[in-house]
Design a protein around this motif. Structure first.
Motif, mmCIF file in Angstrom:
data_model
loop_
_atom_site.group_PDB
_atom_site.id
_atom_site.type_symbol
_atom_site.label_atom_id
_atom_site.label_comp_id
_atom_site.label_asym_id
_atom_site.label_seq_id
_atom_site.Cartn_x
_atom_site.Cartn_y
_atom_site.Cartn_z
ATOM 1 N N ARG A 90 -57.735 17.189 -29.320
ATOM 2 C CA ARG A 90 -56.279 17.199 -29.507
ATOM 3 C C ARG A 90 -55.579 16.405 -28.405
ATOM 4 N NH1 ARG A 90 -55.556 22.383 -29.603
ATOM 5 N NH2 ARG A 90 -55.778 22.588 -31.845
ATOM 6 N N LEU A 91 -56.081 16.500 -27.181
ATOM 7 C CA LEU A 91 -55.475 15.739 -26.086
ATOM 8 C C LEU A 91 -55.609 14.241 -26.339
ATOM 9 C CD1 LEU A 91 -54.109 15.682 -23.315
ATOM 10 C CD2 LEU A 91 -56.383 15.800 -22.269
ATOM 11 N N GLU A 92 -56.731 13.823 -26.888
ATOM 12 C CA GLU A 92 -56.941 12.405 -27.205
ATOM 13 C C GLU A 92 -55.971 11.931 -28.280
ATOM 14 O OE1 GLU A 92 -58.713 8.532 -27.669
ATOM 15 O OE2 GLU A 92 -58.704 9.992 -26.039
ATOM 16 N N THR A 93 -55.743 12.758 -29.279
ATOM 17 C CA THR A 93 -54.949 12.332 -30.435
ATOM 18 C C THR A 93 -53.465 12.653 -30.313
ATOM 19 O OG1 THR A 93 -55.480 14.422 -31.563
ATOM 20 C CG2 THR A 93 -56.929 12.547 -31.976
ATOM 21 N N GLN A 94 -53.096 13.478 -29.329
ATOM 22 C CA GLN A 94 -51.698 13.862 -29.172
ATOM 23 C C GLN A 94 -50.864 12.662 -28.736
ATOM 24 O OE1 GLN A 94 -50.542 17.015 -29.770
ATOM 25 N NE2 GLN A 94 -48.440 16.357 -29.404
ATOM 26 N N GLU A 95 -49.918 12.264 -29.554
ATOM 27 C CA GLU A 95 -49.112 11.083 -29.259
ATOM 28 C C GLU A 95 -47.806 11.434 -28.559
ATOM 29 O OE1 GLU A 95 -50.170 8.155 -29.522
ATOM 30 O OE2 GLU A 95 -51.984 8.501 -30.700
ATOM 31 N N GLU A 96 -47.305 12.636 -28.788
ATOM 32 C CA GLU A 96 -46.033 13.026 -28.196
ATOM 33 C C GLU A 96 -46.236 13.488 -26.758
ATOM 34 O OE1 GLU A 96 -44.327 15.950 -30.739
ATOM 35 O OE2 GLU A 96 -44.202 14.613 -32.462
ATOM 36 N N ASN A 97 -45.157 13.893 -26.152
ATOM 37 C CA ASN A 97 -45.167 14.346 -24.763
ATOM 38 C C ASN A 97 -46.266 15.391 -24.530
ATOM 39 O OD1 ASN A 97 -44.596 15.260 -22.221
ATOM 40 N ND2 ASN A 97 -42.421 15.563 -22.573
ATOM 41 N N VAL A 98 -47.124 15.141 -23.545
ATOM 42 C CA VAL A 98 -48.224 16.069 -23.257
ATOM 43 C C VAL A 98 -47.985 16.852 -21.965
ATOM 44 C CG1 VAL A 98 -49.956 14.732 -24.498
ATOM 45 C CG2 VAL A 98 -49.525 14.241 -22.080
ATOM 46 N N ALA A 99 -46.771 16.830 -21.468
ATOM 47 C CA ALA A 99 -46.485 17.467 -20.180
ATOM 48 C C ALA A 99 -46.691 18.980 -20.205
ATOM 49 C CB ALA A 99 -45.053 17.143 -19.747
ATOM 50 N N PHE A 100 -46.566 19.593 -21.397
ATOM 51 C CA PHE A 100 -46.782 21.035 -21.506
ATOM 52 C C PHE A 100 -48.270 21.391 -21.634
ATOM 53 C CE2 PHE A 100 -42.285 21.119 -22.774
ATOM 54 C CZ PHE A 100 -41.841 22.255 -22.120
ATOM 55 N N TYR A 101 -49.109 20.393 -21.813
ATOM 56 C CA TYR A 101 -50.511 20.648 -22.137
ATOM 57 C C TYR A 101 -51.246 21.505 -21.094
ATOM 58 C CZ TYR A 101 -54.275 19.498 -25.389
ATOM 59 O OH TYR A 101 -55.233 19.567 -26.369
ATOM 60 N N PRO A 102 -51.096 21.239 -19.791
ATOM 61 C CA PRO A 102 -51.794 22.086 -18.808
ATOM 62 C C PRO A 102 -51.360 23.551 -18.866
ATOM 63 C CG PRO A 102 -50.990 20.072 -17.785
ATOM 64 C CD PRO A 102 -50.363 20.143 -19.136
ATOM 65 N N ILE A 103 -50.070 23.786 -19.117
ATOM 66 C CA ILE A 103 -49.572 25.162 -19.215
ATOM 67 C C ILE A 103 -50.152 25.833 -20.453
ATOM 68 C CG2 ILE A 103 -47.507 26.604 -19.446
ATOM 69 C CD1 ILE A 103 -45.950 24.366 -18.020
ATOM 70 N N TRP A 104 -50.088 25.121 -21.576
ATOM 71 C CA TRP A 104 -50.669 25.652 -22.815
ATOM 72 C C TRP A 104 -52.140 25.978 -22.616
ATOM 73 C CZ3 TRP A 104 -54.663 23.403 -25.660
ATOM 74 C CH2 TRP A 104 -54.936 24.006 -26.897
ATOM 75 N N PHE A 105 -52.869 25.077 -21.970
ATOM 76 C CA PHE A 105 -54.305 25.264 -21.753
ATOM 77 C C PHE A 105 -54.580 26.513 -20.921
ATOM 78 C CE2 PHE A 105 -57.981 24.493 -18.935
ATOM 79 C CZ PHE A 105 -58.987 24.467 -19.892
ATOM 80 N N LEU A 106 -53.856 26.702 -19.831
ATOM 81 C CA LEU A 106 -54.085 27.861 -18.964
ATOM 82 C C LEU A 106 -53.783 29.172 -19.685
ATOM 83 C CD1 LEU A 106 -52.571 26.483 -15.630
ATOM 84 C CD2 LEU A 106 -54.977 27.019 -16.044
ATOM 85 N N ILE A 107 -52.723 29.188 -20.468
ATOM 86 C CA ILE A 107 -52.367 30.414 -21.194
ATOM 87 C C ILE A 107 -53.376 30.704 -22.296
ATOM 88 C CG2 ILE A 107 -50.635 31.477 -22.703
ATOM 89 C CD1 ILE A 107 -48.489 30.032 -21.043
ATOM 90 N N ARG A 108 -53.764 29.688 -23.055
ATOM 91 C CA ARG A 108 -54.731 29.895 -24.136
ATOM 92 C C ARG A 108 -56.109 30.259 -23.587
ATOM 93 N NH1 ARG A 108 -54.992 31.636 -27.526
ATOM 94 N NH2 ARG A 108 -56.138 30.421 -29.067
ATOM 95 N N ILE A 168 -44.884 21.253 -28.786
ATOM 96 C CA ILE A 168 -43.898 21.115 -27.720
ATOM 97 C C ILE A 168 -42.768 22.103 -27.979
ATOM 98 C CG2 ILE A 168 -42.330 19.536 -26.542
ATOM 99 C CD1 ILE A 168 -44.116 17.252 -27.563
ATOM 100 N N PRO A 169 -42.667 23.156 -27.188
ATOM 101 C CA PRO A 169 -41.633 24.164 -27.435
ATOM 102 C C PRO A 169 -40.252 23.646 -27.050
ATOM 103 C CG PRO A 169 -42.774 24.655 -25.395
ATOM 104 C CD PRO A 169 -43.485 23.473 -26.008
ATOM 105 N N ASN A 170 -39.265 24.209 -27.673
ATOM 106 C CA ASN A 170 -37.881 23.834 -27.373
ATOM 107 C C ASN A 170 -37.397 24.634 -26.165
ATOM 108 O OD1 ASN A 170 -35.351 22.678 -27.567
ATOM 109 N ND2 ASN A 170 -34.638 24.138 -29.113
ATOM 110 N N ILE A 171 -38.038 24.378 -25.036
ATOM 111 C CA ILE A 171 -37.737 25.095 -23.801
ATOM 112 C C ILE A 171 -37.506 24.071 -22.697
ATOM 113 C CG2 ILE A 171 -38.562 26.770 -22.097
ATOM 114 C CD1 ILE A 171 -40.452 27.854 -24.241
#
Length: 209
Positions: A90-108, A168-171
């Motif tokens: 998903r990280l490879e194919t994600q085209e939009e903003n990935v700035a939330f990705y590390p947070i999402w990863f740690l929580i999941r 990408i949450p609306n936060i």
């Protein structure tokens, strides 16, 4: 263990062994020997964009270090592997903003490690107790808590990411790295021997660049 990696024409190239590479492998297992010798390997998914994308490359290094510090079990864990495989692809194919990705990863990832923080934030429970992994009214006696503006943000992210695919949450978050720091502290609190994380310093630079 990999034999012959430094030979002139190795069967396995160093480029195949980048952090979080997805490989199919053949290894040699000897009785009474805990060291396995890798005989063959091939990439079944190539992360071209991650290698050439500064932010994605930084996130990959960060995730690899988190996994190295947090996963101690030797038994196969199919559910965890499936999550990690999908996360890498998903990280490879994600085209939009990935700035939330590390947070999402740690929580999941916390759910697979058995340390998921409780989603119980309210207007009364405005302090996050690191040790208990929950939001509460009173400040704990021990200095293992988070208070202030980051608490509500943390609660919204826990609610958004605890049981969902990446989106990408609306936060609006002033400083995503502050939330990452909180979650790393949380991992330290709940995983004995977790150790110091170094790559989040690089991650801060690329996320704030």
């Amino acid at each position: 263990m990999i034999k012959g990696i430094n030979k002139k024409n190795p069967s396995l190239k160093p480029s195949q062994l980048l952090p979080l590479s997805l490989l199919e492998i053949v290894y040699e297992e000897k009785p009474h020997n805990r060291i396995f010798f890798l005989k063959e390997a091939r990439n079944y998914f190539l992360s071209y964009k991650v290698q050439n994308h500064v932010i994605k490359a930084g996130i990959t290094l960060f995730m690899a270090e988190i996994l190295n510090h947090s996963i101690k079990e030797e038994e196969a864990n199919i559910l965890l592997y499936d999550f990690l495989e999908k996360t890498i692809i998903r990280l490879e194919t994600q085209e939009e903003n990935v700035a939330f990705y590390p947070i999402w990863f740690l929580i999941r990832l916390s759910s697979f490690l058995g340390i998921t923080p409780l989603d119980n934030y309210s207007s009364e429970t405005i302090t996050f107790n690191m040790e208990e992994g929950k939001f509460q009214e009173n400040v704990p006696e021990r200095n293992t808590y988070v208070a202030g503006e980051n608490v509500k943000t943390l609660s919204l992210l826990i609610k958004a990411f605890s049981s969902s695919d990446y989106f990408i949450p609306n936060i609006h978050i002033k400083d995503k790295t502050a939330i990452i720091d909180i979650l790393i502290r949380y991992y330290h609190q709940h995983l004995p021997g977790f150790g110091e994380i170094h790559t989040h310093k690089i991650l801060k630079e690329v996320l704030n660049s």
